[in-house]
Write an enzyme that holds these catalytic residues in place. Structure first.
Site, PDB file in Angstrom:
ATOM      1  N   ASP A 133     -21.347  22.953   4.357  1.00  0.00           N
ATOM      2  CA  ASP A 133     -22.325  23.761   3.617  1.00  0.00           C
ATOM      3  C   ASP A 133     -22.515  23.309   2.171  1.00  0.00           C
ATOM      4  OD1 ASP A 133     -19.771  24.643   2.999  1.00  0.00           O
ATOM      5  OD2 ASP A 133     -20.374  26.714   2.670  1.00  0.00           O
ATOM      6  N   GLY A 134     -21.411  22.982   1.485  1.00  0.00           N
ATOM      7  CA  GLY A 134     -21.502  22.563   0.090  1.00  0.00           C
ATOM      8  C   GLY A 134     -22.305  21.279  -0.051  1.00  0.00           C
ATOM      9  N   ILE A 157     -14.284  21.080   9.850  1.00  0.00           N
ATOM     10  CA  ILE A 157     -13.246  21.610  10.736  1.00  0.00           C
ATOM     11  C   ILE A 157     -13.220  23.140  10.655  1.00  0.00           C
ATOM     12  CG2 ILE A 157     -11.806  19.542  10.579  1.00  0.00           C
ATOM     13  CD1 ILE A 157      -9.831  21.265   8.879  1.00  0.00           C
ATOM     14  N   ASP A 158     -13.754  23.698   9.563  1.00  0.00           N
ATOM     15  CA  ASP A 158     -13.705  25.152   9.369  1.00  0.00           C
ATOM     16  C   ASP A 158     -14.673  25.892  10.305  1.00  0.00           C
ATOM     17  OD1 ASP A 158     -12.117  24.255   7.314  1.00  0.00           O
ATOM     18  OD2 ASP A 158     -13.644  24.543   5.774  1.00  0.00           O
ATOM     19  N   GLU A 253      -5.023  29.648   6.510  1.00  0.00           N
ATOM     20  CA  GLU A 253      -4.612  29.403   5.115  1.00  0.00           C
ATOM     21  C   GLU A 253      -5.156  30.415   4.104  1.00  0.00           C
ATOM     22  OE1 GLU A 253      -6.066  25.526   3.908  1.00  0.00           O
ATOM     23  OE2 GLU A 253      -8.145  26.053   4.331  1.00  0.00           O
ATOM     24  N   ARG A 294      11.099  29.619  10.403  1.00  0.00           N
ATOM     25  CA  ARG A 294      10.677  28.315   9.902  1.00  0.00           C
ATOM     26  C   ARG A 294       9.156  28.318   9.796  1.00  0.00           C
ATOM     27  NH1 ARG A 294      15.344  28.214   9.354  1.00  0.00           N
ATOM     28  NH2 ARG A 294      16.852  26.553   9.793  1.00  0.00           N
TER      29      ARG A 294
END
Ligand code: F6P
Length: 376
Positions: A133-134, A157-158, A253, A294
């Site tokens: 998009d950017g 990838i998003d 994330e 972990r």
């Protein structure tokens, strides 16, 4: 040697253009499948239309710098090895906005005029920009300012672009994250541990959700659904009650702390680099459950490596369609995947619609139907 045919096309504005030479560039974060798209563009443009194809290096930078930085793409340079290779043979950048371009001293100036002049100097009749998009917003701004003929191909990838069910790079990222879960599960089980996998995706939870379902996660946390630590620890305890000695958690994330603070590695202007939510959650969960925890932050391996078959197919179909749009004189369009076929939509419509996870959609219902906790 193929005969060069000149195609005269009518642009949306009614102008007649003689297409002989097109450019292609990749912009923004790289991902798997970009080379397959470049190959498809090159094949279609040369074999079907007899055009010349110029590969612009390093995103928009190749048309800003002097001498211009590009290479002519040929059928020989774009052989089938490109289907199999990760990254982008043209180079890319997510740091060099032509309207705010850094010089050697770090000062930023508007170099959009140089980009537009570069397009003309190279004799381009049209440009295909492969980006998220950017990048598309910037390319469209340049095209509007300079009257350039632009077609775009979605890659991220998003998978957060509107009007396309998938963007190049997303299927491979999901594969990589799923494989990570496949590899984490046996070690988690062997050591009776709770393993957290932190995946990319910026503000959308698509990778986490898809990989979490495919990889048998017990808990999936995405930015679109607020969680509570109580629900997470309850799920882990309920698994233990059933005799399960390990658990797998996937977290996107951009998931925030329990009190709504983003966990970031760094921030440059409005651009944040996410990272660390997995470790934050591990501390909180082990403090309550006492679990041996972990965390694995998957990072850029989600972007690199061999594209999966779905990405190669998507990239090939997008590349062919993008070239056909130019042949038809249809500009300011983004190719898109919808209902099992390639279509095209106005670029602006795609970038204006942020495609987050539909919290009432099939994927969420599937996750809940499998007993996966979404932390709510
Ligand atoms: O937008 C793609 C993406 O990989 C995001 O998922 C991630 O947050 C970001 O780029 C990482 O950017 P960089 O390559 O600058 O670290």
């Amino acid at each position: 040697m193929k005969r060069v045919v000149s195609y005269s096309v009518m642009s949306d504005s009614g102008e007649k253009t003689l297409v002989k030479k097109i450019g292609v560039l990749t912009s923004g974060g790289d991902c798997a499948g970009l080379n397959a798209a470049i190959r498809a563009i090159t094949y279609r443009a040369i074999q079907t239309y007899g055009w010349h194809v110029m590969g612009i290096h390093n995103g928009t930078t190749g048309l800003i710098v002097r001498p211009l930085d590009y290479e002519e793409l040929t059928l020989e340079s774009c052989n089938s090895m490109m289907m199999r290779s990760g990254g982008t043979m043209l180079g890319s950048t997510n740091k060099t906005d032509p309207f705010n371009f850094p010089d050697a001293q770090g000062e930023r100036t508007d170099r959009s005029v140089d980009f537009i002049a570069g397009y003309r100097e190279l004799g381009l009749d049209a440009l295909i920009g492969i980006g998220g998009d950017g990048s598309m917003r910037i390319l469209r701004h340049l095209a509007q300012q300079g009257g350039l003929n632009l077609v775009t191909i979605p890659k991220t990838i998003d998978n957060d672009l509107g009007h396309t069910e998938s963007a190049i790079g997303y299927p491979t990222a999901v594969e990589v994250a799923t494989e990570a879960l496949d590899r984490l599960q046996p070690t988690a089980a062997s050591h009776q541990r709770v393993m957290i996998l932190e995946v990319m995706g910026r503000d959308a939870g698509h990778i986490a959700l898809s990989a979490g379902i495919a990889g048998g996660a017990d808990i999936i946390l995405i930015p679109e659904i607020p969680y509570s630590l109580d629900k997470i620890t309850q799920k882990i305890s309920s698994l233990a009650d059933l005799g399960r000695t390990f658990a797998l958690i996937v977290v996107a994330e951009a998931v925030k702390t329990e009190n709504g603070k983003p966990v970031v590695l760094s921030q440059e202007g409005s651009r944040v680099r996410y990272g660390g939510i997995g470790h934050y959650l591990a501390d909180k969960i082990s403090a309550v459950t006492g679990a041996d925890m972990r965390t694995m932050v998957l990072g850029h391996v989600q972007r690199g490596g061999q594209p999966c078959a779905q990405d190669r197919i998507l990239a090939s179909a997008f590349g062919v369609h993008a070239v056909d749009l130019i042949a038809k004189g249809k500009f300011d369009r983004m190719v898109a995947w919808k209902n099992r076929q390639v279509v095209d939509v106005p670029i602006m419509e795609a970038i204006e619609q942020f495609q987050e996870v539909d919290t009432k959609g099939t994927m969420i219902r599937t996750a809940r139907g499998l007993g996966i906790s979404l932390g709510d």
